[in-house]
Design a protein around this motif. Structure first.
Motif, PDB file in Angstrom:
ATOM      1  N   LEU A  66       0.827  -1.211   0.000  1.00  0.00           N
ATOM      2  CA  LEU A  66       0.000   0.000   0.000  1.00  0.00           C
ATOM      3  C   LEU A  66       0.860   1.259   0.000  1.00  0.00           C
ATOM      4  O   LEU A  66       0.536   2.244  -0.680  1.00  0.00           O
ATOM      5  N   PHE A  67       1.963   1.236   0.723  1.00  0.00           N
ATOM      6  CA  PHE A  67       2.888   2.371   0.694  1.00  0.00           C
ATOM      7  C   PHE A  67       3.488   2.529  -0.708  1.00  0.00           C
ATOM      8  O   PHE A  67       3.614   3.653  -1.212  1.00  0.00           O
ATOM      9  N   ALA A  68       3.827   1.417  -1.332  1.00  0.00           N
ATOM     10  CA  ALA A  68       4.391   1.476  -2.691  1.00  0.00           C
ATOM     11  C   ALA A  68       3.378   2.046  -3.682  1.00  0.00           C
ATOM     12  O   ALA A  68       3.749   2.793  -4.589  1.00  0.00           O
ATOM     13  N   ILE A  69       2.112   1.746  -3.494  1.00  0.00           N
ATOM     14  CA  ILE A  69       1.078   2.283  -4.387  1.00  0.00           C
ATOM     15  C   ILE A  69       0.974   3.795  -4.232  1.00  0.00           C
ATOM     16  O   ILE A  69       0.830   4.524  -5.224  1.00  0.00           O
ATOM     17  N   ILE A  70       1.076   4.300  -3.014  1.00  0.00           N
ATOM     18  CA  ILE A  70       1.049   5.754  -2.794  1.00  0.00           C
ATOM     19  C   ILE A  70       2.252   6.404  -3.488  1.00  0.00           C
ATOM     20  O   ILE A  70       2.121   7.442  -4.141  1.00  0.00           O
ATOM     21  N   VAL A  71       3.424   5.805  -3.356  1.00  0.00           N
ATOM     22  CA  VAL A  71       4.625   6.349  -3.995  1.00  0.00           C
ATOM     23  C   VAL A  71       4.490   6.311  -5.519  1.00  0.00           C
ATOM     24  O   VAL A  71       4.813   7.292  -6.204  1.00  0.00           O
ATOM     25  N   ILE A  72       4.005   5.204  -6.059  1.00  0.00           N
ATOM     26  CA  ILE A  72       3.815   5.097  -7.509  1.00  0.00           C
ATOM     27  C   ILE A  72       2.830   6.150  -7.991  1.00  0.00           C
ATOM     28  O   ILE A  72       3.040   6.788  -9.028  1.00  0.00           O
ATOM     29  N   THR A  73       1.752   6.363  -7.233  1.00  0.00           N
ATOM     30  CA  THR A  73       0.768   7.380  -7.606  1.00  0.00           C
ATOM     31  C   THR A  73       1.394   8.763  -7.625  1.00  0.00           C
ATOM     32  O   THR A  73       1.167   9.548  -8.558  1.00  0.00           O
ATOM     33  N   ALA A  74       2.194   9.080  -6.622  1.00  0.00           N
ATOM     34  CA  ALA A  74       2.844  10.394  -6.575  1.00  0.00           C
ATOM     35  C   ALA A  74       3.794  10.573  -7.753  1.00  0.00           C
ATOM     36  O   ALA A  74       3.825  11.642  -8.375  1.00  0.00           O
ATOM     37  N   VAL A  75       4.560   9.536  -8.074  1.00  0.00           N
ATOM     38  CA  VAL A  75       5.500   9.629  -9.199  1.00  0.00           C
ATOM     39  C   VAL A  75       4.751   9.793 -10.520  1.00  0.00           C
ATOM     40  O   VAL A  75       5.124  10.618 -11.356  1.00  0.00           O
ATOM     41  N   VAL A  76       3.691   9.035 -10.721  1.00  0.00           N
ATOM     42  CA  VAL A  76       2.925   9.125 -11.964  1.00  0.00           C
ATOM     43  C   VAL A  76       2.303  10.508 -12.118  1.00  0.00           C
ATOM     44  O   VAL A  76       2.363  11.114 -13.189  1.00  0.00           O
ATOM     45  N   HIS A  77       1.730  11.042 -11.044  1.00  0.00           N
ATOM     46  CA  HIS A  77       1.124  12.370 -11.138  1.00  0.00           C
ATOM     47  C   HIS A  77       2.176  13.452 -11.371  1.00  0.00           C
ATOM     48  O   HIS A  77       1.919  14.424 -12.085  1.00  0.00           O
ATOM     49  N   ARG A  78       3.339  13.279 -10.807  1.00  0.00           N
ATOM     50  CA  ARG A  78       4.410  14.246 -11.046  1.00  0.00           C
ATOM     51  C   ARG A  78       4.883  14.184 -12.500  1.00  0.00           C
ATOM     52  O   ARG A  78       5.120  15.215 -13.126  1.00  0.00           O
ATOM     53  N   LEU A  79       5.009  12.985 -13.055  1.00  0.00           N
ATOM     54  CA  LEU A  79       5.411  12.846 -14.456  1.00  0.00           C
ATOM     55  C   LEU A  79       4.359  13.423 -15.402  1.00  0.00           C
ATOM     56  O   LEU A  79       4.697  14.063 -16.400  1.00  0.00           O
ATOM     57  N   ILE A  80       3.102  13.216 -15.082  1.00  0.00           N
ATOM     58  CA  ILE A  80       2.032  13.754 -15.921  1.00  0.00           C
ATOM     59  C   ILE A  80       2.066  15.277 -15.907  1.00  0.00           C
ATOM     60  O   ILE A  80       1.943  15.918 -16.951  1.00  0.00           O
ATOM     61  N   SER A  81       2.268  15.866 -14.729  1.00  0.00           N
ATOM     62  CA  SER A  81       2.272  17.332 -14.654  1.00  0.00           C
ATOM     63  C   SER A  81       3.525  17.926 -15.311  1.00  0.00           C
ATOM     64  O   SER A  81       3.477  19.014 -15.868  1.00  0.00           O
ATOM     65  N   LYS A  82       4.667  17.208 -15.291  1.00  0.00           N
ATOM     66  CA  LYS A  82       5.882  17.713 -15.941  1.00  0.00           C
ATOM     67  C   LYS A  82       5.762  17.684 -17.459  1.00  0.00           C
ATOM     68  O   LYS A  82       6.342  18.512 -18.142  1.00  0.00           O
ATOM     69  N   ARG A  83       5.010  16.736 -17.980  1.00  0.00           N
ATOM     70  CA  ARG A  83       4.855  16.640 -19.432  1.00  0.00           C
ATOM     71  C   ARG A  83       3.803  17.604 -19.965  1.00  0.00           C
ATOM     72  O   ARG A  83       3.562  17.648 -21.154  1.00  0.00           O
ATOM     73  N   GLY A  84       3.169  18.317 -19.067  1.00  0.00           N
ATOM     74  CA  GLY A  84       2.185  19.301 -19.505  1.00  0.00           C
ATOM     75  C   GLY A  84       0.821  18.711 -19.777  1.00  0.00           C
ATOM     76  O   GLY A  84      -0.048  19.370 -20.330  1.00  0.00           O
ATOM     77  N   ALA A  85       0.613  17.455 -19.388  1.00  0.00           N
ATOM     78  CA  ALA A  85      -0.678  16.811 -19.643  1.00  0.00           C
ATOM     79  C   ALA A  85      -1.687  17.115 -18.545  1.00  0.00           C
ATOM     80  O   ALA A  85      -2.817  16.686 -18.620  1.00  0.00           O
ATOM     81  N   GLY A  86      -1.287  17.818 -17.534  1.00  0.00           N
ATOM     82  CA  GLY A  86      -2.206  18.146 -16.449  1.00  0.00           C
ATOM     83  C   GLY A  86      -1.526  19.024 -15.427  1.00  0.00           C
ATOM     84  O   GLY A  86      -0.330  19.283 -15.503  1.00  0.00           O
ATOM     85  N   THR A  87      -2.304  19.499 -14.491  1.00  0.00           N
ATOM     86  CA  THR A  87      -1.758  20.312 -13.415  1.00  0.00           C
ATOM     87  C   THR A  87      -1.382  19.416 -12.254  1.00  0.00           C
ATOM     88  O   THR A  87      -1.939  18.330 -12.098  1.00  0.00           O
ATOM     89  N   PRO A  88      -0.437  19.835 -11.433  1.00  0.00           N
ATOM     90  CA  PRO A  88      -0.054  19.002 -10.293  1.00  0.00           C
ATOM     91  C   PRO A  88      -1.243  18.780  -9.345  1.00  0.00           C
ATOM     92  O   PRO A  88      -2.048  19.679  -9.132  1.00  0.00           O
ATOM     93  N   VAL A  89      -1.337  17.579  -8.827  1.00  0.00           N
ATOM     94  CA  VAL A  89      -2.431  17.229  -7.929  1.00  0.00           C
ATOM     95  C   VAL A  89      -2.047  17.620  -6.520  1.00  0.00           C
ATOM     96  O   VAL A  89      -1.034  17.174  -5.992  1.00  0.00           O
TER      97      VAL A  89
END
Length: 159
Positions: free
Chosen positions: A40-63
């Motif tokens: 469950l901790f790994a899922i939270i970390v993966i979610t944070a990394v994915v959202h950060r990558l999405i926001s860096k690519r300009g596909a969305g705003t940071p969550v």
């Protein structure tokens, strides 16, 4: 985009369940608890990394809303519950036997099977819709009724 990424992250539960079912260490209750916390901790970390990558690519705003992470984690567990229900009805094999023996044996009842199906289908759809509403900056009034329906449903599905 964030609801899609949450759905894809929740699908990671399938290989995790398959691997954990093959691991003989899961016979011990304490090991089961510790591995579940680690996953469950790994899922939270993966979610944070994915959202950060999405926001860096300009596909969305940071969550910034922590509920996105919570609902992504709940979506992960909802897919686990769906596979528990599928295993109880015989549609899936060798995914969650260890958990039914060691974790929550009340899920072997008819009530437990229906709870698993409802969580895997109904609650998962609600989680993904709530993530979609939150990340698209909707007003709280737009999704308050869905959140209240989810809250009442999750409270009533607990044993």
């Amino acid at each position: 985009m964030d609801a899609i990424s949450a759905f894809l992250i929740s699908l990671l539960s399938i290989p995790v369940m398959f691997i954990l079912n093959r691991w003989s260490l899961m016979e011990d209750g304490l090991a089961l608890f510790l591995v579940a916390c680690l996953v469950l901790f790994a899922i939270i970390v993966i979610t944070a990394v994915v959202h950060r990558l999405i926001s860096k690519r300009g596909a969305g705003t940071p969550v910034r809303d922590p509920f996105v992470y919570v609902f992504t984690l709940f979506s992960f567990t909802a897919v686990v519950d769906l596979f528990i229900g599928l295993e109880l009805t015989g549609h899936a094999r060798q995914f969650m036997i260890f958990y039914l023996r060691e974790g929550e044996p009340y899920l072997l009842t008819a009530h437990g099977m229906i709870i698993n199906y409802w969580d895997g289908i109904g609650h998962n759809a609600m989680y993904l819709l709530l993530i979609h509403y939150i990340t698209n900056r909707r007003k709280p009034e737009d999704y308050r009724s869905l959140g209240l329906y989810w809250f009442g449903s999750i409270i009533n599905s607990m044993p």
